[in-house]
Each structure stands twice: as structure tokens, then as C-alpha cells.
Design a protein around this motif. Structure first.
Motif, PDB file in Angstrom:
ATOM      1  N   VAL A 170       1.450  -1.026  -0.283  1.00  0.00           N
ATOM      2  CA  VAL A 170      -0.128  -0.032   0.194  1.00  0.00           C
ATOM      3  C   VAL A 170       1.033   1.353   0.094  1.00  0.00           C
ATOM      4  N   ILE A 171       0.761   2.149  -0.818  1.00  0.00           N
ATOM      5  CA  ILE A 171       0.848   2.987  -1.238  1.00  0.00           C
ATOM      6  C   ILE A 171       0.355   5.217  -0.467  1.00  0.00           C
ATOM      7  N   PHE A 172       0.528   5.476   0.597  1.00  0.00           N
ATOM      8  CA  PHE A 172       0.265   6.603   1.705  1.00  0.00           C
ATOM      9  C   PHE A 172       0.829   7.826   1.119  1.00  0.00           C
ATOM     10  N   PRO A 173       0.112   8.209  -0.302  1.00  0.00           N
ATOM     11  CA  PRO A 173       0.565   9.347  -1.112  1.00  0.00           C
ATOM     12  C   PRO A 173       0.489  11.147   0.190  1.00  0.00           C
ATOM     13  N   GLY A 174       1.196  11.804  -0.736  1.00  0.00           N
ATOM     14  CA  GLY A 174       0.465  13.166  -0.391  1.00  0.00           C
ATOM     15  C   GLY A 174       0.918  14.307  -0.236  1.00  0.00           C
ATOM     16  N   VAL A 175       0.244  15.544  -0.422  1.00  0.00           N
ATOM     17  CA  VAL A 175       1.484  16.825  -1.514  1.00  0.00           C
ATOM     18  C   VAL A 175      -0.402  17.401  -0.775  1.00  0.00           C
ATOM     19  N   GLY A 176       0.531  18.717   0.504  1.00  0.00           N
ATOM     20  CA  GLY A 176      -0.970  19.339   0.715  1.00  0.00           C
ATOM     21  C   GLY A 176      -1.291  20.266   1.732  1.00  0.00           C
ATOM     22  N   GLU A 177      -2.185  20.257   2.166  1.00  0.00           N
ATOM     23  CA  GLU A 177      -2.528  20.550   3.793  1.00  0.00           C
ATOM     24  C   GLU A 177      -2.503  19.808   4.803  1.00  0.00           C
ATOM     25  N   ALA A 178      -2.447  19.165   5.801  1.00  0.00           N
ATOM     26  CA  ALA A 178      -2.439  18.429   6.129  1.00  0.00           C
ATOM     27  C   ALA A 178      -3.756  18.422   7.143  1.00  0.00           C
ATOM     28  N   GLY A 179      -4.383  19.650   7.249  1.00  0.00           N
ATOM     29  CA  GLY A 179      -5.332  19.840   7.967  1.00  0.00           C
ATOM     30  C   GLY A 179      -6.535  19.009   7.621  1.00  0.00           C
ATOM     31  N   SER A 180      -6.795  19.513   5.945  1.00  0.00           N
ATOM     32  CA  SER A 180      -7.734  19.298   5.422  1.00  0.00           C
ATOM     33  C   SER A 180      -7.051  17.596   4.916  1.00  0.00           C
ATOM     34  N   ALA A 181      -6.843  17.785   4.724  1.00  0.00           N
ATOM     35  CA  ALA A 181      -6.014  15.604   4.458  1.00  0.00           C
ATOM     36  C   ALA A 181      -6.374  15.180   5.159  1.00  0.00           C
ATOM     37  N   MET A 182      -6.190  14.778   6.881  1.00  0.00           N
ATOM     38  CA  MET A 182      -6.764  13.959   7.067  1.00  0.00           C
ATOM     39  C   MET A 182      -8.468  14.513   7.391  1.00  0.00           C
ATOM     40  N   LYS A 183      -9.336  15.695   7.068  1.00  0.00           N
ATOM     41  CA  LYS A 183     -10.358  15.798   6.983  1.00  0.00           C
ATOM     42  C   LYS A 183     -10.736  14.820   6.127  1.00  0.00           C
ATOM     43  N   LYS A 184     -10.382  14.657   4.778  1.00  0.00           N
ATOM     44  CA  LYS A 184     -10.676  13.993   3.809  1.00  0.00           C
ATOM     45  C   LYS A 184     -10.663  12.020   4.014  1.00  0.00           C
ATOM     46  N   LEU A 185      -9.442  12.148   4.722  1.00  0.00           N
ATOM     47  CA  LEU A 185      -9.489  10.937   5.540  1.00  0.00           C
ATOM     48  C   LEU A 185     -10.444  10.060   6.707  1.00  0.00           C
ATOM     49  N   ARG A 186     -10.881  10.601   6.890  1.00  0.00           N
ATOM     50  CA  ARG A 186     -12.195  11.134   8.450  1.00  0.00           C
ATOM     51  C   ARG A 186     -13.476  10.119   7.606  1.00  0.00           C
ATOM     52  N   GLU A 187     -13.687  11.489   6.473  1.00  0.00           N
ATOM     53  CA  GLU A 187     -15.179  11.546   6.066  1.00  0.00           C
ATOM     54  C   GLU A 187     -15.182  10.258   5.618  1.00  0.00           C
TER      55      GLU A 187
END
Length: 193
Positions: free
Chosen positions: A42-59
Motif C-alpha cells: 500500500v502506498i499512502f501519498p500526499g501533497v497538500g495541507e495536513a488538516g484538509s487531508a486528515m479531514k478527507k481521511l476521516r470522512e
């Protein structure tokens, strides 16, 4: 081998897909929990802002799925940072895989750090075949301080964690898919875990 790249709306997906295609693999982009859990890697990528990224993961419920995965997981850039306890960026609570809090570089250095930096990894088997102090490509304003999970460091105004590992979870602050032959070797090492 089934490689799944977690799709949660974070940037940087195409370069990672191309990185694996250059190695002869066809990764799958998915936000489906069952598909992610059944992957070999599994690859967990990410570029962007931590808060909005975590919000998407929680949703999407992925904030519960990712820390429970049993197969090798590789967090890249923001993906690695989100696997930490938390981040100063947006005062964000992370996934708690790595026992460290991500902080911002102070104003003594140019922020963000953009470009090539040397990665020191004297003992890490994950870096097998990658020369110690090899250059890797980085773009980031926040970093993980040195901690019990640190397996490689870089220096930018201070020494900090540029790679973390705990059990089946690996994280790199740099972009292996943009780091030439050394980065390609690291992706191969991950696939061989």
C-alpha cells in the motif's frame, strides 16, 4: 503483486503511478477499504495541507483503516507526516503510527525546502543498495524531528527524520518517484519487503 495507491484527493498521484510503471508494475488507485486491505503493498501519498487531508481521511473512514493494515505500507511526503501523532500544520491530529509530532521549519532556513538533499541512513536495511548520503528530492515546510522510529536523516538548518519505520509501516519525507535511480531502488526495496 497488487500495489494499491490510496486515493483520498491528495496530489502527487501521477508521478507515483509512473514511478511504479517504470518498474514494470500497474498500481491501482483506490479509496475502497476492502481493496486497500487486500493489497500486497500500500502506498499512502500526499501533497497538500495536513488538516484538509486528515479531514478527507476521516470522512472516508480511511483514518481507521490505514493504521490497522498488516502489509507493508509506504507513506510519501504528507502521507508520512499524517502517519505521525500530529502536525503543527492546522493543529492536526494524525494517525498515530509514528510516535512523533510534525513541526514547521523555523525562519532560519528558506521555507519550503525545495530540491535535492543528502539522506543519511547508516544502518537501515530499507535503503539496501542506496549509497549513504545519496541525494533525494524534497519539497516540504514541515518535518518530523528525530525520534525512536527514525531510520534516515537529512540536514536543513537542523538534523531531522527523512525516513521513519515501525513494523510494517515505512515513511519517507522525500519523493522516491522523483529521486532518480536512488529513489527507484528504494521503491524496489519496498516492493521486495
Amino acid at each position: 503483486m497488487k500495489i494499491v495507491i490510496i486515493d483520498y484527493g491528495a496530489g502527487n498521484i501521477q508521478s507515483i503511478i509512473f514511478g511504479f510503471k517504470r518498474l514494470g508494475y500497474e498500481p491501482v488507485l483506490s479509496s475502497n477499504a476492502d481493496e486497500i486491505q487486500l493489497a500486497d503493498k500500500v502506498i499512502f501519498p500526499g501533497v497538500g495541507e495536513a488538516g484538509s487531508a486528515m479531514k478527507k481521511l476521516r470522512e472516508s473512514g480511511l483514518d481507521k483503516i490505514i493504521p490497522s493494515l498488516k502489509q507493508p505500507v509506504l507513506g510519501i511526503c504528507l502521507g508520512m507526516q499524517l502517519m505521525c501523532n500530529g502536525s503543527e500544520e492546522g493543529d492536526t491530529k494524525g494517525l498515530g503510527v509514528f510516535n512523533v509530532n510534525v513541526v514547521r521549519f523555523n525562519n532560519e532556513v528558506k521555507v519550503p525546502q525545495i530540491g535535492w538533499n543528502q539522506v543519511s541512513h547508516p544502518e537501515a536495511p530499507f535503503f539496501n543498495g542506496v549509497k549513504n548520503n545519496e541525494y533525494m528530492y524534497l519539497v516540504h515546510s514541515y518535518y518530523a524531528p528525530l525520534c525512536e522510529n527514525t531510520i534516515a536523516t537529512a540536514d536543513y538548518g537542523r538534523k531531522y527524520s527523512v525516513a521513519l519505520q515501525k513494523g510494517n509501516f515505512y515513511g519517507v519525507q522525500f519523493h522516491p518517484e522523483k529521486s532518480s535511480i536512488a529513489g527507484e531502488r528504494l521503491l524496489k526495496n519496498f516492493l521486495n519487503l
